[in-house]
Design a protein around this motif. Structure first.
Motif, PDB file in Angstrom:
ATOM      1  N   GLU A   1      -8.185   1.491 -38.245  1.00 54.27           N
ATOM      2  CA  GLU A   1      -7.773   2.792 -37.708  1.00 54.27           C
ATOM      3  C   GLU A   1      -7.455   3.769 -38.834  1.00 54.27           C
ATOM      4  O   GLU A   1      -7.813   4.953 -38.774  1.00 54.27           O
ATOM      5  N   ARG A   2      -6.791   3.286 -39.848  1.00 54.14           N
ATOM      6  CA  ARG A   2      -6.458   4.156 -40.981  1.00 54.14           C
ATOM      7  C   ARG A   2      -7.703   4.523 -41.779  1.00 54.14           C
ATOM      8  O   ARG A   2      -7.803   5.646 -42.289  1.00 54.14           O
TER       9      ARG A   2
ATOM     10  N   THR B   1      -9.320   7.305 -39.976  1.00 53.67           N
ATOM     11  CA  THR B   1      -8.607   8.563 -40.217  1.00 53.67           C
ATOM     12  C   THR B   1      -9.008   9.157 -41.570  1.00 53.67           C
ATOM     13  O   THR B   1      -9.221  10.373 -41.698  1.00 53.67           O
TER      14      THR B   1
ATOM     15  N   SER C   1       3.373  12.275 -34.191  1.00 51.72           N
ATOM     16  CA  SER C   1       2.412  11.167 -34.223  1.00 51.72           C
ATOM     17  C   SER C   1       1.260  11.487 -35.178  1.00 51.72           C
ATOM     18  O   SER C   1       0.753  10.605 -35.888  1.00 51.72           O
TER      19      SER C   1
ATOM     20  N   GLU D   1       0.200   9.366 -38.481  1.00 51.32           N
ATOM     21  CA  GLU D   1      -1.182   8.891 -38.630  1.00 51.32           C
ATOM     22  C   GLU D   1      -1.746   9.285 -39.996  1.00 51.32           C
ATOM     23  O   GLU D   1      -2.367   8.468 -40.688  1.00 51.32           O
ATOM     24  N   ARG D   2      -1.479  10.548 -40.398  1.00 53.87           N
ATOM     25  CA  ARG D   2      -2.006  11.005 -41.691  1.00 53.87           C
ATOM     26  C   ARG D   2      -1.294  10.333 -42.863  1.00 53.87           C
ATOM     27  O   ARG D   2      -1.925   9.904 -43.818  1.00 53.87           O
TER      28      ARG D   2
ATOM     29  N   ASP E   1       0.211   7.455 -42.928  1.00 49.72           N
ATOM     30  CA  ASP E   1      -0.196   6.039 -43.005  1.00 49.72           C
ATOM     31  C   ASP E   1      -1.558   5.923 -43.681  1.00 49.72           C
ATOM     32  O   ASP E   1      -1.792   5.024 -44.500  1.00 49.72           O
TER      33      ASP E   1
END
Length: 531
Positions: free
Chosen positions: A420-421, A424, A488, A492-493, A495
């Protein structure tokens, strides 16, 4: 007669013990230098043969040279054809033992002088530490070699009445073949061709056997010594088995050439040395190994291809377990472990680099996943089992560097599982540029993960990514504070930023510690400490 036989057997045992002590001590005293000679001179099969001869002559053991060579092949420092050249040279270098016996043992009679030397070596071993203790062990081995030789000579004087030349097979083709087989058996029993040659020299010097008979036995001993290599590599890695097979094939070829020359070369050498049988025998031993090397060097490449066809296998080292037999030699084990970590690093860099490029997918990482876990477990278990001799600070530093490298490989692999990262990083327009920069650097490093240019490049990129991502993290927090980004979205960014930063850090440390483990770099602080 029984006492003479026991004296002969005791002399052989003392010779074997002395050779072992001397070989181990010499190997420990000059391990790093000799390994450097092997690595730097093996640029071709010819220079590999020279390196093999020099190394074996220095440590008085072709087996120890073979173990070093196997470690280098497993580590990827030597190609298989280069290793074959070392095998050729090791056979030439092992003939130095025979010259030492003839020139020092027979001509100078060092057995008496060995007694005070043995006393001195005992003091070194008892009172000294580190290098001093190793010097003591080397002197003790040297003394025992000549004391054992003296005992063999004393025992052979009475034994010769029972073992006369006429009692052995006649000097015919069939008789020589029988003696060759006897030489093989003797080497299999005592597990040392050097001791076998020394015993043959003693019997020849006491007129218990003739020069042609002795020559045939020595040929068999050269062939018999390959049995140790075969046994040592049973169940071992593919490269170990190939090296052992090359050793067997080469010794069979040289043995066949030597056997064909016995009738011509032995009388000529006997005449050239004025009837000095032991000197003529050692000269014959050296001559046929030199001729064998000169015959095989021009055909090393096709010979290596033949061995590779006989023992086929994929070139993917990643799927091959480290061989526990190498643990007997800490340096060889570390070379092999470094090679395994380099293979893992290359595969991981290539797969992650492909994922981080624009439009990249995780296909390579998915393909790597089933193999990576077992391989990392195998490397970790292997590194833990390596025992470094006391006082070997350089070897201990290499092991420590490899443990650090292994830790960073594990951590980098953990980062690659955070899909997931990674998505991103690829999708975020602000993060895309540093992400693609790291991906390009990883793809370049995958071709040669243990080079100084890649170390410098990755160090520079890690520093730049650290500076840039630090600013991006602060801007993300400010955007959230201003209400431009949801909490959130900030998490997310940040991480993803942390994953990018740490992936660069781990990759840079993997390359750096590989160079430290090779002795090509000093320990240094990372370009940016892990946040």
């Amino acid at each position: 007669m029984q006492g003479d036989i026991l004296t002969l057997l005791g002399g052989i045992g003392m010779f074997l013990l002395g050779m072992r002590l001397m070989t181990e001590a010499l190997g420990q005293l000059g391990s790093r230098q000799l390994r450097a000679v092997l690595r730097r001179l093996t640029t071709s099969p010819a220079t590999g043969a020279l390196a093999g001869a020099v190394t074996t002559a220095a440590i008085q053991s072709s087996s120890a040279t073979m173990l070093m060579t196997i470690g280098f092949v497993g580590a990827g420092f030597l190609t298989f054809p280069q290793a074959v050249g070392v095998v050729f040279g090791a056979n030439v270098g092992t003939t130095v033992t025979g010259w030492m016996v003839v020139l020092l043992g027979f001509k100078l009679h060092l057995a008496t002088a060995a007694l005070p030397l043995l006393f001195a070596s005992g003091l070194f071993a008892a009172l000294g530490r580190g290098q001093a203790a190793r010097v003591g062990a080397m002197l003790a081995g040297f003394s025992l070699v000549f004391l054992g030789l003296d005992m063999m000579q004393a025992g052979a004087e009475g034994f010769g009445g029972m073992m006369i030349p006429e009692a052995l097979p006649a000097d015919t083709i069939g008789g020589r073949l029988a003696l060759l087989a006897l030489g093989v058996v003797v080497t299999l029993v005592i597990q040392s061709s050097s001791a076998g040659v020394a015993m043959t020299l003693v019997l020849l010097g006491s007129d218990a056997i003739t020069l042609p008979q002795a020559a045939s036995m020595v040929i068999g001993m050269d062939i018999g010594t390959t049995f140790k290599s075969v046994v040592a590599t049973m169940g071992g890695s593919r490269d170990m088995r190939r090296t052992a097979m090359a050793h067997v094939a080469y010794n069979l070829v040289t043995g066949a050439v030597a056997f064909a020359l016995v009738g011509i070369a032995v009388p000529a050498l006997d005449q050239a040395f004025g009837g000095d049988g032991p000197a003529a025998l050692v000269a014959f031993h050296t001559l046929f190994n030199l001729i064998g090397t000169l015959l095989m060097l021009p055909v090393t490449a096709p010979f290596a291809r033949l061995i590779e066809r006989l023992i086929p296998g994929s070139g993917v080292v990643l799927a091959e377990s480290l061989d526990r037999r190498l643990l007997a030699d800490a340096e060889a084990a570390l070379d092999s472990a470094r090679g395994a970590t380099s293979a893992v690093a290359a595969a991981l860099f290539a797969a992650l680099g492909a994922r981080l490029r624009r439009g990249g997918t995780d296909a390579a990482l998915r393909d790597l996943a089933p193999r990576m876990g077992p391989v990392l477990d195998d490397i970790g278990d292997f590194l833990i089992r390596i025992r470094v001799p006391e006082g070997k600070t350089d070897t201990l530093a290499r092991r420590t560097a490899l443990l650090h490298r292994f830790d960073h490989l594990q951590r980098l692999w953990h980062r690659t599982r955070q899909e997931e990262r990674l998505r991103t990083l690829a999708a975020d327009p602000v993060l895309r540029r540093p992400t693609e920069t790291l991906g390009a650097a990883l793809r370049l490093a995958a071709a040669a993960p243990d080079t100084a240019p890649n170390d410098a490049r990755m160090r520079r990129i890690t520093r730049l990514i650290g500076e840039r991502t630090g600013r991006l993290r602060r801007s993300a927090l400010l955007a959230e504070h201003a209400g431009l980004v949801s909490p959130s979205g900030v998490f997310e960014r940040t991480d993803a930023i942390r994953t990018l930063q740490r992936a660069a850090h781990h990759a840079e440390r993997v390359i750096h510690y590989g160079l430290v483990a090779a002795g090509e770099a000093q320990e240094a602080k990372p370009a940016e400490q892990e946040p």
